[in-house]
Design a protein around this motif. Structure first.
Motif, PDB file in Angstrom:
ATOM      1  N   SER A 140      24.613  68.144 -17.299  1.00 37.73           N
ATOM      2  CA  SER A 140      25.154  68.092 -18.656  1.00 37.73           C
ATOM      3  C   SER A 140      26.447  67.286 -18.714  1.00 37.73           C
ATOM      4  O   SER A 140      26.657  66.489 -19.627  1.00 37.73           O
ATOM      5  CB  SER A 140      25.385  69.518 -19.176  1.00 37.73           C
ATOM      6  N   VAL A 141      27.321  67.485 -17.721  1.00 36.96           N
ATOM      7  CA  VAL A 141      28.598  66.764 -17.696  1.00 36.96           C
ATOM      8  C   VAL A 141      28.358  65.272 -17.500  1.00 36.96           C
ATOM      9  O   VAL A 141      28.980  64.433 -18.160  1.00 36.96           O
ATOM     10  CB  VAL A 141      29.517  67.320 -16.584  1.00 36.96           C
ATOM     11  N   GLN A 142      27.448  64.932 -16.603  1.00 32.48           N
ATOM     12  CA  GLN A 142      27.178  63.518 -16.324  1.00 32.48           C
ATOM     13  C   GLN A 142      26.661  62.810 -17.568  1.00 32.48           C
ATOM     14  O   GLN A 142      27.121  61.707 -17.917  1.00 32.48           O
ATOM     15  CB  GLN A 142      26.169  63.395 -15.183  1.00 32.48           C
ATOM     16  N   ARG A 143      25.704  63.408 -18.259  1.00 28.76           N
ATOM     17  CA  ARG A 143      25.144  62.767 -19.447  1.00 28.76           C
ATOM     18  C   ARG A 143      26.173  62.700 -20.580  1.00 28.76           C
ATOM     19  O   ARG A 143      26.268  61.713 -21.298  1.00 28.76           O
ATOM     20  CB  ARG A 143      23.901  63.533 -19.913  1.00 28.76           C
ATOM     21  N   PHE A 144      26.966  63.753 -20.713  1.00 25.89           N
ATOM     22  CA  PHE A 144      27.999  63.781 -21.759  1.00 25.89           C
ATOM     23  C   PHE A 144      29.040  62.690 -21.511  1.00 25.89           C
ATOM     24  O   PHE A 144      29.416  61.948 -22.431  1.00 25.89           O
ATOM     25  CB  PHE A 144      28.651  65.164 -21.793  1.00 25.89           C
ATOM     26  N   LEU A 145      29.509  62.581 -20.253  1.00 27.97           N
ATOM     27  CA  LEU A 145      30.521  61.568 -19.931  1.00 27.97           C
ATOM     28  C   LEU A 145      29.977  60.156 -20.092  1.00 27.97           C
ATOM     29  O   LEU A 145      30.680  59.252 -20.564  1.00 27.97           O
ATOM     30  CB  LEU A 145      31.033  61.769 -18.505  1.00 27.97           C
ATOM     31  N   ALA A 146      28.730  59.959 -19.711  1.00 31.47           N
ATOM     32  CA  ALA A 146      28.136  58.626 -19.839  1.00 31.47           C
ATOM     33  C   ALA A 146      28.081  58.209 -21.309  1.00 31.47           C
ATOM     34  O   ALA A 146      28.383  57.062 -21.663  1.00 31.47           O
ATOM     35  CB  ALA A 146      26.744  58.612 -19.224  1.00 31.47           C
ATOM     36  N   GLU A 147      27.712  59.151 -22.163  1.00 31.79           N
ATOM     37  CA  GLU A 147      27.645  58.830 -23.592  1.00 31.79           C
ATOM     38  C   GLU A 147      29.048  58.630 -24.183  1.00 31.79           C
ATOM     39  O   GLU A 147      29.268  57.766 -25.028  1.00 31.79           O
ATOM     40  CB  GLU A 147      26.920  59.948 -24.334  1.00 31.79           C
ATOM     41  N   MET A 148      30.009  59.425 -23.700  1.00 37.70           N
ATOM     42  CA  MET A 148      31.401  59.252 -24.144  1.00 37.70           C
ATOM     43  C   MET A 148      31.926  57.879 -23.732  1.00 37.70           C
ATOM     44  O   MET A 148      32.610  57.197 -24.513  1.00 37.70           O
ATOM     45  CB  MET A 148      32.281  60.352 -23.538  1.00 37.70           C
ATOM     46  N   GLN A 149      31.622  57.471 -22.501  1.00 38.65           N
ATOM     47  CA  GLN A 149      32.064  56.152 -22.033  1.00 38.65           C
ATOM     48  C   GLN A 149      31.478  55.057 -22.916  1.00 38.65           C
ATOM     49  O   GLN A 149      32.175  54.096 -23.283  1.00 38.65           O
ATOM     50  CB  GLN A 149      31.633  55.933 -20.581  1.00 38.65           C
ATOM     51  N   GLY A 150      30.224  55.176 -23.263  1.00 36.94           N
ATOM     52  CA  GLY A 150      29.621  54.179 -24.126  1.00 36.94           C
ATOM     53  C   GLY A 150      30.246  54.168 -25.508  1.00 36.94           C
ATOM     54  O   GLY A 150      30.470  53.103 -26.092  1.00 36.94           O
ATOM     55  N   SER A 151      30.548  55.353 -26.038  1.00 38.77           N
ATOM     56  CA  SER A 151      31.146  55.442 -27.361  1.00 38.77           C
ATOM     57  C   SER A 151      32.551  54.866 -27.397  1.00 38.77           C
ATOM     58  O   SER A 151      32.967  54.301 -28.414  1.00 38.77           O
ATOM     59  CB  SER A 151      31.174  56.908 -27.808  1.00 38.77           C
ATOM     60  N   LEU A 152      33.275  54.985 -26.265  1.00 39.19           N
ATOM     61  CA  LEU A 152      34.670  54.532 -26.202  1.00 39.19           C
ATOM     62  C   LEU A 152      34.825  53.247 -25.397  1.00 39.19           C
ATOM     63  O   LEU A 152      35.910  52.954 -24.889  1.00 39.19           O
ATOM     64  CB  LEU A 152      35.542  55.637 -25.597  1.00 39.19           C
ATOM     65  N   ASP A 153      33.760  52.489 -25.290  1.00 41.86           N
ATOM     66  CA  ASP A 153      33.804  51.171 -24.620  1.00 41.86           C
ATOM     67  C   ASP A 153      34.299  51.254 -23.175  1.00 41.86           C
ATOM     68  O   ASP A 153      35.058  50.395 -22.715  1.00 41.86           O
ATOM     69  CB  ASP A 153      34.681  50.197 -25.411  1.00 41.86           C
ATOM     70  N   GLY A 154      33.890  52.313 -22.483  1.00 34.06           N
ATOM     71  CA  GLY A 154      34.237  52.437 -21.075  1.00 34.06           C
ATOM     72  C   GLY A 154      35.710  52.632 -20.794  1.00 34.06           C
ATOM     73  O   GLY A 154      36.201  52.266 -19.715  1.00 34.06           O
ATOM     74  N   SER A 155      36.436  53.230 -21.727  1.00 30.99           N
ATOM     75  CA  SER A 155      37.891  53.346 -21.576  1.00 30.99           C
ATOM     76  C   SER A 155      38.339  54.640 -20.892  1.00 30.99           C
ATOM     77  O   SER A 155      39.541  54.846 -20.697  1.00 30.99           O
ATOM     78  CB  SER A 155      38.567  53.257 -22.948  1.00 30.99           C
ATOM     79  N   LEU A 156      37.398  55.520 -20.539  1.00 32.86           N
ATOM     80  CA  LEU A 156      37.788  56.773 -19.893  1.00 32.86           C
ATOM     81  C   LEU A 156      38.016  56.557 -18.406  1.00 32.86           C
ATOM     82  O   LEU A 156      37.179  55.977 -17.713  1.00 32.86           O
ATOM     83  CB  LEU A 156      36.709  57.835 -20.092  1.00 32.86           C
ATOM     84  N   ALA A 157      39.161  57.036 -17.910  1.00 28.76           N
ATOM     85  CA  ALA A 157      39.450  57.031 -16.476  1.00 28.76           C
ATOM     86  C   ALA A 157      39.295  58.467 -15.994  1.00 28.76           C
ATOM     87  O   ALA A 157      40.180  59.307 -16.204  1.00 28.76           O
ATOM     88  CB  ALA A 157      40.862  56.510 -16.210  1.00 28.76           C
ATOM     89  N   VAL A 158      38.155  58.767 -15.379  1.00 27.07           N
ATOM     90  CA  VAL A 158      37.772  60.140 -15.053  1.00 27.07           C
ATOM     91  C   VAL A 158      38.217  60.491 -13.640  1.00 27.07           C
ATOM     92  O   VAL A 158      38.047  59.711 -12.706  1.00 27.07           O
ATOM     93  CB  VAL A 158      36.248  60.318 -15.194  1.00 27.07           C
ATOM     94  N   ARG A 159      38.778  61.701 -13.515  1.00 27.09           N
ATOM     95  CA  ARG A 159      39.217  62.177 -12.198  1.00 27.09           C
ATOM     96  C   ARG A 159      38.732  63.610 -12.002  1.00 27.09           C
ATOM     97  O   ARG A 159      38.831  64.439 -12.913  1.00 27.09           O
ATOM     98  CB  ARG A 159      40.740  62.125 -12.077  1.00 27.09           C
ATOM     99  N   ASP A 160      38.195  63.894 -10.809  1.00 27.55           N
ATOM    100  CA  ASP A 160      37.693  65.235 -10.490  1.00 27.55           C
ATOM    101  C   ASP A 160      38.820  66.167 -10.069  1.00 27.55           C
ATOM    102  O   ASP A 160      39.756  65.754  -9.364  1.00 27.55           O
ATOM    103  CB  ASP A 160      36.676  65.164  -9.346  1.00 27.55           C
ATOM    104  N   TYR A 161      38.730  67.422 -10.516  1.00 26.50           N
ATOM    105  CA  TYR A 161      39.648  68.481 -10.080  1.00 26.50           C
ATOM    106  C   TYR A 161      38.817  69.680  -9.635  1.00 26.50           C
ATOM    107  O   TYR A 161      37.774  69.982 -10.219  1.00 26.50           O
ATOM    108  CB  TYR A 161      40.588  68.888 -11.224  1.00 26.50           C
ATOM    109  N   ASP A 162      39.303  70.352  -8.611  1.00 22.96           N
ATOM    110  CA  ASP A 162      38.554  71.474  -8.039  1.00 22.96           C
ATOM    111  C   ASP A 162      38.618  72.723  -8.903  1.00 22.96           C
ATOM    112  O   ASP A 162      37.734  73.578  -8.830  1.00 22.96           O
ATOM    113  CB  ASP A 162      39.076  71.804  -6.633  1.00 22.96           C
ATOM    114  N   SER A 163      39.683  72.860  -9.689  1.00 23.99           N
ATOM    115  CA  SER A 163      39.857  74.081 -10.468  1.00 23.99           C
ATOM    116  C   SER A 163      40.419  73.754 -11.841  1.00 23.99           C
ATOM    117  O   SER A 163      41.073  72.721 -12.049  1.00 23.99           O
ATOM    118  CB  SER A 163      40.797  75.056  -9.752  1.00 23.99           C
ATOM    119  N   ALA A 164      40.173  74.680 -12.782  1.00 29.83           N
ATOM    120  CA  ALA A 164      40.709  74.514 -14.129  1.00 29.83           C
ATOM    121  C   ALA A 164      42.234  74.570 -14.114  1.00 29.83           C
ATOM    122  O   ALA A 164      42.895  73.874 -14.898  1.00 29.83           O
ATOM    123  CB  ALA A 164      40.141  75.601 -15.039  1.00 29.83           C
ATOM    124  N   ALA A 165      42.796  75.383 -13.212  1.00 32.63           N
ATOM    125  CA  ALA A 165      44.257  75.493 -13.135  1.00 32.63           C
ATOM    126  C   ALA A 165      44.890  74.161 -12.728  1.00 32.63           C
ATOM    127  O   ALA A 165      45.911  73.744 -13.285  1.00 32.63           O
ATOM    128  CB  ALA A 165      44.648  76.595 -12.150  1.00 32.63           C
TER     129      ALA A 165
END
Length: 366
Positions: A71-96
């Motif tokens: 779900s996250v992968q498909r959501f982010l891919a669509e967001m990137q397309g909507s925002l012309d690839g302007s998202l700089a995504v970084r993984d975090y291990d925890s919400a904190a």
């Protein structure tokens, strides 16, 4: 023929014509007409270029857990397309850890998988324009890919400042009144010596910073300020702005308002990130704005109001650095500054007072 020829009917030389033009009161007036017109165009152009059509360029967002989750992968891919690839995504291990990055203003949003769909946590306090853009994109993307998207504002703006512009306005006031005060000193208090000029600039900066903070917080209630810290930031901003004008007044004399206006207003304010967050600014402005006094003032004030536990030293170093350089230039070349009093005249006046006092004492002695 008197206007075409000099004395005895001699035709004026080019040098004489130029001397006559320079002596005319119409020359500076004409120059000012052209400069004011150019300044008006540049002022409108700089703000329109930077603020009229904000466009996403690089928006850092955090993802809690692996991006590869369906779900996250498909959501982010669509967001990137909507925002012309302007998202700089970084993984975090925890919400904190992700929320800590938001409070450090390293990330502007957090994406987390949940059942069903995904959760997007935005931070309006980090940049209302960015939060609005991400919220709009998420609400459009969710139905497109069939993934419910819950949007939560984890660091909302204060109630009295729903558009997030009050910090920009109070910083703008400190910048402009800061150098306007220095221009008034150059006209109405030109006799101030260098040390006196610096001291009085500091005095009106402290008084003005207090007035701006008091009006914004106590009178209007637009912002709940950490008062002492905000007062200090505004005062430092006003002092820096005033000394920048004084520096240019030393270097270029009566035309000092031109480089001051260009640096602080035409370039500094649109690039400050106060009206439009830096990820939506043209890339050059987004990078240089933080190194200029208006941008440093907005950054310091913004963090003080919304992320007080995560204040950074960098904007204070920028403001202090500009103030120190301006004071140093003014002090080193203080003899070129158009203001000040003649030390010779001051010495003569003191000597005269001593002589008068001595004569009076002599007359009073028996």
């Amino acid at each position: 023929m008197a206007n075409l020829h000099g004395q005895h009917g001699r035709r004026r030389t080019r040098a004489e014509w130029w001397a006559m033009v320079r002596a005319s009161p119409y020359l500076p007036a004409t120059v000012l007409v052209l400069l004011v017109a150019a300044a008006a165009g540049l002022f409108a152009g700089s703000y329109t270029y930077a603020l009229a059509n904000p466009t996403p360029r690089l928006i850092p967002i955090a993802v809690v857990g692996p991006q590869q989750e369906g779900s996250v992968q498909r959501f982010l891919a669509e967001m990137q397309g909507s925002l012309d690839g302007s998202l700089a995504v970084r993984d975090y291990d925890s919400a904190a850890a992700a929320r800590s990055a938001v409070h450090e203003q390293q990330m502007f949003a957090i994406v987390t998988a949940q059942s069903p769909g995904v959760r997007l946590e935005v931070s309006s306090a980090s940049g209302q324009s960015v939060a609005q853009l991400l919220t709009q994109a998420a609400t459009e993307v969710g139905p497109t890919v069939g993934i419910p998207a819950e949007v939560i504002d984890v660091v909302p703006l204060q109630r009295g400042d729903p558009r997030g512009l009050a910090i920009f306005y109070i910083s703008l006031a400190a910048v402009i009144i800061g150098f306007v005060g220095a221009t008034q000193f150059s006209v109405h208090a030109s006799a101030l010596n260098p040390v006196e000029r610096i001291v009085f600039t500091a005095l009106y900066a402290v008084a003005g910073g207090f007035a701006i903070a008091a009006v914004a917080d106590w009178v209007l209630g637009a912002l709940r300020l950490p008062f002492l810290e905000s007062w200090g930031i505004l005062s430092l901003t006003m002092f820096t702005s005033g000394m920048v004008f004084t520096m240019f007044n030393t270097l270029v004399g009566r035309w000092a308002i031109l480089p001051t206006w260009g640096l602080m207003v035409l370039l500094g304010n649109p690039s400050s990130g106060g009206a439009v967050s830096w990820p939506l600014l043209p890339s050059l402005l987004g990078h240089i704005g933080r190194w200029l006094p208006p941008g440093a003032s907005v950054n310091a004030q913004h963090t003080a109001v919304y992320f007080g536990a995560h204040q950074h030293i960098f904007p204070f170093l920028v403001l202090a650095g500009w103030a120190l350089v301006a004071c140093a230039v003014f002090w080193i070349w203080r003899n070129r500054h158009p203001g000040g009093r003649s030390t010779e005249n001051a010495h003569t006046a003191r000597s005269g007072r001593r002589e008068v006092l001595g004569e009076k004492l002599a007359e009073d002695m028996p």
